[in-house]
Design a protein around this motif. Structure first.
Motif, PDB file in Angstrom:
ATOM      1  N   VAL A 114       0.845  -1.194   0.000  1.00 55.94           N
ATOM      2  CA  VAL A 114       0.000   0.000   0.000  1.00 55.94           C
ATOM      3  C   VAL A 114       0.879   1.242   0.000  1.00 55.94           C
ATOM      4  CG1 VAL A 114      -1.747   1.306   1.286  1.00 55.94           C
ATOM      5  CG2 VAL A 114      -1.859  -1.204   1.208  1.00 55.94           C
ATOM      6  N   LYS A 115       0.626   2.145  -0.944  1.00 59.51           N
ATOM      7  CA  LYS A 115       1.337   3.418  -1.007  1.00 59.51           C
ATOM      8  C   LYS A 115       0.314   4.547  -1.134  1.00 59.51           C
ATOM      9  CE  LYS A 115       5.289   1.560  -0.650  1.00 59.51           C
ATOM     10  NZ  LYS A 115       5.981   1.679   0.638  1.00 59.51           N
ATOM     11  N   VAL A 116       0.423   5.534  -0.237  1.00 59.76           N
ATOM     12  CA  VAL A 116      -0.602   6.578  -0.201  1.00 59.76           C
ATOM     13  C   VAL A 116      -0.096   7.928  -0.703  1.00 59.76           C
ATOM     14  CG1 VAL A 116      -1.861   5.457   1.663  1.00 59.76           C
ATOM     15  CG2 VAL A 116      -0.077   7.110   2.221  1.00 59.76           C
ATOM     16  N   SER A 117       1.159   7.984  -1.127  1.00 58.27           N
ATOM     17  CA  SER A 117       1.705   9.237  -1.654  1.00 58.27           C
ATOM     18  C   SER A 117       2.783   8.937  -2.682  1.00 58.27           C
ATOM     19  CB  SER A 117       2.291  10.098  -0.530  1.00 58.27           C
ATOM     20  OG  SER A 117       3.481   9.520  -0.024  1.00 58.27           O
ATOM     21  N   ARG A 118       3.087   9.928  -3.483  1.00 60.92           N
ATOM     22  CA  ARG A 118       4.146   9.799  -4.482  1.00 60.92           C
ATOM     23  C   ARG A 118       5.495   9.565  -3.806  1.00 60.92           C
ATOM     24  NH1 ARG A 118       5.786   8.353  -9.420  1.00 60.92           N
ATOM     25  NH2 ARG A 118       7.451   9.662 -10.232  1.00 60.92           N
ATOM     26  N   ALA A 119       5.773  10.298  -2.745  1.00 63.04           N
ATOM     27  CA  ALA A 119       7.043  10.140  -2.028  1.00 63.04           C
ATOM     28  C   ALA A 119       7.171   8.731  -1.455  1.00 63.04           C
ATOM     29  CB  ALA A 119       7.152  11.183  -0.922  1.00 63.04           C
ATOM     30  N   ASP A 120       6.068   8.209  -0.944  1.00 65.76           N
ATOM     31  CA  ASP A 120       6.048   6.855  -0.389  1.00 65.76           C
ATOM     32  C   ASP A 120       6.407   5.839  -1.474  1.00 65.76           C
ATOM     33  OD1 ASP A 120       5.694   4.994   1.592  1.00 65.76           O
ATOM     34  OD2 ASP A 120       3.503   4.938   1.438  1.00 65.76           O
ATOM     35  N   TRP A 121       5.859   6.022  -2.659  1.00 64.97           N
ATOM     36  CA  TRP A 121       6.109   5.105  -3.764  1.00 64.97           C
ATOM     37  C   TRP A 121       7.560   5.199  -4.254  1.00 64.97           C
ATOM     38  CZ3 TRP A 121       5.704   0.885  -6.049  1.00 64.97           C
ATOM     39  CH2 TRP A 121       5.964   0.699  -7.407  1.00 64.97           C
ATOM     40  N   LEU A 122       8.104   6.413  -4.356  1.00 64.53           N
ATOM     41  CA  LEU A 122       9.489   6.574  -4.792  1.00 64.53           C
ATOM     42  C   LEU A 122      10.456   5.923  -3.807  1.00 64.53           C
ATOM     43  CD1 LEU A 122       9.452  10.239  -6.141  1.00 64.53           C
ATOM     44  CD2 LEU A 122       9.446   8.109  -7.457  1.00 64.53           C
ATOM     45  N   SER A 123      10.126   5.997  -2.520  1.00 67.49           N
ATOM     46  CA  SER A 123      10.941   5.336  -1.508  1.00 67.49           C
ATOM     47  C   SER A 123      10.930   3.822  -1.723  1.00 67.49           C
ATOM     48  CB  SER A 123      10.418   5.688  -0.113  1.00 67.49           C
ATOM     49  OG  SER A 123      11.129   4.992   0.885  1.00 67.49           O
ATOM     50  N   GLU A 124       9.788   3.281  -2.091  1.00 66.59           N
ATOM     51  CA  GLU A 124       9.682   1.849  -2.382  1.00 66.59           C
ATOM     52  C   GLU A 124      10.554   1.470  -3.577  1.00 66.59           C
ATOM     53  OE1 GLU A 124       8.253  -2.124  -2.117  1.00 66.59           O
ATOM     54  OE2 GLU A 124       8.018  -0.450  -0.728  1.00 66.59           O
TER      55      GLU A 124
END
Length: 232
Positions: free
Chosen positions: A96-106
């Motif tokens: 689960v990713k709730v933000s763009r920054a969260d996804w880039l970190s992944e």
């Protein structure tokens, strides 16, 4: 003699140093709330009780560690186990990713997901908004679930993978997480109705006549409040 003179800040010039931790805390709470909303949608997506049956098709587990204990550094946000033999007893893993920054970190740490994808039949990225994931960023072998109102829609179908056997430690961690998730579910929602043949509707969690006070507290409360004194 040295004299310490404290400069006075002009009126309206606030010291924002103490506000930074508060801002971070507020952002963290907002992110947790958004993730919770997505997990609730996953709970609904992976709930299915056929008419005439009392058995749920799915086992649901939130926050599954890659190993047992509190020191697990890698967590799968949600795993659903399909119990139907016709489906091959498939495991669906979710990030689960709730933000763009969260996804880039992944994306910068692919080893985190690889701790789980190698053992899953399907692997999904789950987002509240499709703009979080740019064209070409979704890794090979991943599906994409996007929020649409009160449901999740498959924007990219997850391909079927060829998983390795589930290690015993991950199997135990998954079992433990499934128990925790089941125990917490009444805090999030009522257990669905089961409609067995030749019997009244029952609670799918405990098989008692619905509405069950433990697993269907909202429906039970409404039934009690809606009944007259003579019915109690």
């Amino acid at each position: 003699m040295n004299t310490f003179v404290q400069k006075r800040r002009p009126l309206g010039d606030r010291d924002t140093r103490s506000e930074a931790p508060q801002a971070l805390t507020t952002a963290a709470k907002a992110g947790a709330a958004d993730e919770r909303a997505m997990l609730d949608l996953l709970l609904d997506r992976y709930t299915e009780i056929r008419r005439g049956s009392t058995s749920d098709r799915w086992i649901r587990a939130e926050h599954v560690g890659s190993n047992m204990g509190n020191d697990s550094k890698r967590i799968a946000d949600f795993i659903a186990v399909d119990k139907y033999l016709s489906s091959g007893l498939a495991l669906h893993g979710h990030e689960v990713k709730v933000s763009r920054a969260d996804w880039l970190s992944e994306l910068r740490n692919p080893a985190k997901a690889e701790s789980f994808t190698r053992y899953m039949n399907y692997w999904w990225l789950v987002v509240p908004d499709s703009t979080i994931v740019k064209q070409g960023e979704l890794p090979a072998g991943w599906g994409l679930l996007v929020r649409s109102g009160d449901k999740l829609r498959a924007q990219v179908r997850a391909p079927k993978l060829a998983p390795a056997p589930l290690p015993i430690e991950l199997s135990l961690s998954l079992t433990s997480a499934a128990v925790r998730t089941a125990n917490r579910e009444p805090l999030r929602r009522d257990a669905p109705l089961a409609r067995p043949v030749g019997a009244p509707p029952s609670c799918s969690a405990c098989r008692r006549v619905a509405p069950c006070a433990i697993h269907q507290p909202r429906a039970h409360r409404a039934a009690v409040e809606g009944s007259g004194p003579q019915d109690r």
